[in-house]
Design an enzyme around this catalytic site. Structure first.
Site, PDB file in Angstrom:
ATOM      1  N   VAL A  47      -5.139   0.410   6.343  1.00  0.00           N
ATOM      2  CA  VAL A  47      -4.316   0.292   6.679  1.00  0.00           C
ATOM      3  C   VAL A  47      -2.967   1.951   5.897  1.00  0.00           C
ATOM      4  CG1 VAL A  47      -2.934  -1.737   7.272  1.00  0.00           C
ATOM      5  CG2 VAL A  47      -2.811  -0.891   4.867  1.00  0.00           C
ATOM      6  N   LYS A  76     -11.062  -7.955   6.014  1.00  0.00           N
ATOM      7  CA  LYS A  76     -11.199  -6.733   7.764  1.00  0.00           C
ATOM      8  C   LYS A  76     -11.330  -8.227   8.849  1.00  0.00           C
ATOM      9  CE  LYS A  76     -11.880  -2.836   4.903  1.00  0.00           C
ATOM     10  NZ  LYS A  76     -13.518  -2.150   4.801  1.00  0.00           N
ATOM     11  N   CYS A 124       1.231  -1.586  -0.266  1.00  0.00           N
ATOM     12  CA  CYS A 124      -0.274  -0.056   0.247  1.00  0.00           C
ATOM     13  C   CYS A 124       0.325   1.310   0.106  1.00  0.00           C
ATOM     14  CB  CYS A 124      -0.826  -0.320   1.288  1.00  0.00           C
ATOM     15  SG  CYS A 124      -1.902   1.462   1.572  1.00  0.00           S
ATOM     16  N   GLU A 132      -4.609   6.819   9.479  1.00  0.00           N
ATOM     17  CA  GLU A 132      -4.806   8.445   8.157  1.00  0.00           C
ATOM     18  C   GLU A 132      -3.083   8.331   8.265  1.00  0.00           C
ATOM     19  OE1 GLU A 132      -6.475   9.316   6.521  1.00  0.00           O
ATOM     20  OE2 GLU A 132      -8.288   8.523   7.538  1.00  0.00           O
ATOM     21  N   SER A 133      -3.010   8.143   7.407  1.00  0.00           N
ATOM     22  CA  SER A 133      -1.157   8.037   7.153  1.00  0.00           C
ATOM     23  C   SER A 133      -0.617   8.833   7.965  1.00  0.00           C
ATOM     24  CB  SER A 133      -0.822   7.653   5.435  1.00  0.00           C
ATOM     25  OG  SER A 133      -1.808   8.721   4.794  1.00  0.00           O
TER      26      SER A 133
END
Lengths: 256, 255
Positions: free
Chosen positions: A77, A64, A37, A89-90
């Site tokens: 993720v 999930k 990702c 939240e990146s």
């Protein structure tokens, strides 16, 4: 009925697998990741740059699992558990790493408030203008839409390129601006091979910057073997991917 | 052909006009604002809550004034010039005010985890509350409106269940409240024209919304309601040409 995206290679490979192996001891910070990702890669690069101890746990965001949904109700993720509390939240994670681990250098944001704000401005631009146009370009099926999305992507990247001070975006300081760009730069071969993109089209300096960024050790250390990404991006290229990002692009909605 | 959206009342009115008049002296911060803009309101509220001196300059974002484009190439408000350096994007400015003025009332928690948590909820408002709210205003087909009404109410309910009270984070009025306020005080538009009600959200939302509307900084930055009507009508007919309206139509992220 299981969704086809579940059948991706289950673990990191190559350099990323080595990094994963080095982060199996229990730590105060548990990092929930999907090896493939690009959003995970932002936070992963940040952790590596800062040398923050973490325990890496592979999660399949399309399957999930209950415990993971307790961490992140969105089931996406990257996510972390830090001293038992969950966060996701990146970009929120990247800012948290800066705030919570002040002794861990690199500092990925400038200390000066105005310079810090300037960096955030460009992080915002990348998230709002670069990433969505590149995603649209990958998923576009119609020749006209592809042409439009290619134009938008190159235009957005040129805007960013014009601000690169060199060697890194802010100059000598490697920062979150570089970090948030990296995952899309290392995937740009997809749009080169399939959508007519070239780094040269953005500019000569961009080509150099991109090459520099993709060879940064933290970027290399979070990359798996190229062949395993193909299964995933082929689905995006056929616009058959079922990630939340893919669905948002199809629906003409903002990215999650 | 000039942009009909540019034809908005040219100045703040009512309480906001008084506030504007009090902020005409040159200051370290020059604040470029559109009196009617919900994004500029975020920065205006933050400045007021923190008691930071600022010089207010009215800037109609539809005019794309040449001088203003040098400050913000997007030509959008809010923008500030601080000691000669320009900054824009409402949330970037709000975070800047936190960093640059540490001895003023904080609008984010100091604890890193709590701070991250607040940012998560700010992100939620921007991604899950505002887009369906805006789509609800702009959609013309009743079945599409129904979908967006449900999405708006569900998102607000998710927030409502997390409100610690009296403010979102509890005792501390914060940026989470600030990013919500401009839409909460415009919810009469969707109540009148799209079937929304605060009661439908439940979980104490109505009471929270009323508290927000009465907050001193919110009251002081309000212009007379009649000047908003022309603007709302264009959004309700999906004829608005703002960056926000276009982004909603195109399904792109915005602020």
């Amino acid at each position: 009925m299981s969704i086809p995206d579940e059948k991706i290679h289950p673990v990191a490979t190559g350099r990323a697998a080595e990094t994963v192996a080095k982060h199996q001891e229990p730590q105060e910070l548990v990092f929930y990741a999907g090896w493939f990702c690009p959003y995970v890669q932002r936070s992963w690069i940040a952790l590596e740059e800062k040398g923050i101890p973490y325990q890496y746990k592979e999660v399949n965001p399309y399957k999930k699992e209950k415990h993971f949904l307790e961490i992140n109700p969105k089931g996406l993720v990257p996510a972390i558990e830090y001293k038992g509390k969950a966060l996701y939240e990146s970009l929120v994670l990247c800012e948290f790493f800066e705030d919570a681990f002040p002794a861990h250098t690199l500092h990925l944001l400038p200390q000066d408030p105005l310079e810090r704000a300037y960096a955030r401005l460009w992080i915002d631009f990348i998230s709002k203008s670069v990433v969505p146009s590149v995603q649209r370009l990958i998923q576009a099926q119609d020749a006209n839409k592809q042409r439009e999305a290619l134009e938008d992507s190159v235009k957005a990247l040129r805007t960013v390129a014009a601000q690169v001070k060199g060697p890194w975006f802010l100059g000598t300081q490697f920062s979150l601006v570089d970090v948030v760009l990296a995952p899309w730069i290392v995937r740009d071969y997809i749009i080169t091979e399939h959508r007519g993109y070239t780094r040269e089209a953005v500019g000569a300096d961009w080509k150099e910057y991109a090459a520099r960024l993709e060879n940064r050790d933290s970027v290399l250390a979070t990359q798996s073997d190229k062949e395993h990404y193909a299964e995933i991006y082929q689905r995006y290229l056929r616009d058959e991917a079922m990630s939340e990002v893919a669905k948002a692009i199809r629906a003409g909605r903002p990215l999650p | 052909m000039s942009n009909p959206d540019a034809d908005v009342h040219p100045v703040a009115t009512g309480p906001a006009a008084e506030l504007v008049a009090q902020h005409q002296e040159p200051q370290d911060i020059v604040f470029y604002c559109g009196w009617f803009c919900p994004y500029a309101a975020r920065t205006w509220l933050a400045l007021e809550e923190k008691g930071i001196p600022y010089q207010y300059k009215e800037e109609n974002p539809f005019h794309k004034d040449k001088e203003f484009l040098k400050i913000n190439p997007k030509g959008l408000v809010p923008a500030i010039v601080y000691k000669g350096r320009a900054l824009y994007e409402s949330l970037v400015i709000c975070e800047f005010l936190e960093d640059a003025f540490p001895s003023t009332p904080p609008l984010l928690p100091k604890d890193p985890f709590e701070r991250a948590h607040a940012r998560l909820w700010i992100d939620y408002v921007c991604k899950s509350v505002i887009p369906p709210f805006q789509r609800l205003v702009q959609m013309q087909e009743p079945d599409k409106q129904r979908v967006e009404l449900e999405a708006t109410i569900n998102a607000m309910r998710t927030l409502a269940e997390k409100i610690k009270g009296p403010w979102f984070l509890g005792e501390q009025f914060s940026l989470v409240d600030i990013v919500l306020v401009p839409w909460v005080i415009r919810d009469h538009v969707i109540a009148q024209y799209r079937g929304y009600s605060r009661e439908a959200v439940g979980a104490g939302w109505k009471e929270y919304a009323e508290r927000l509307a009465k907050r001193e900084s919110v009251v002081k930055t309000q212009s007379f309601e009649e000047h908003n009507t022309k603007i709302y009508r264009r959004y309700l007919r999906d004829e608005a040409q703002s960056g926000l309206a276009k982004a909603i139509r195109a399904g792109l992220p915005y602020m």
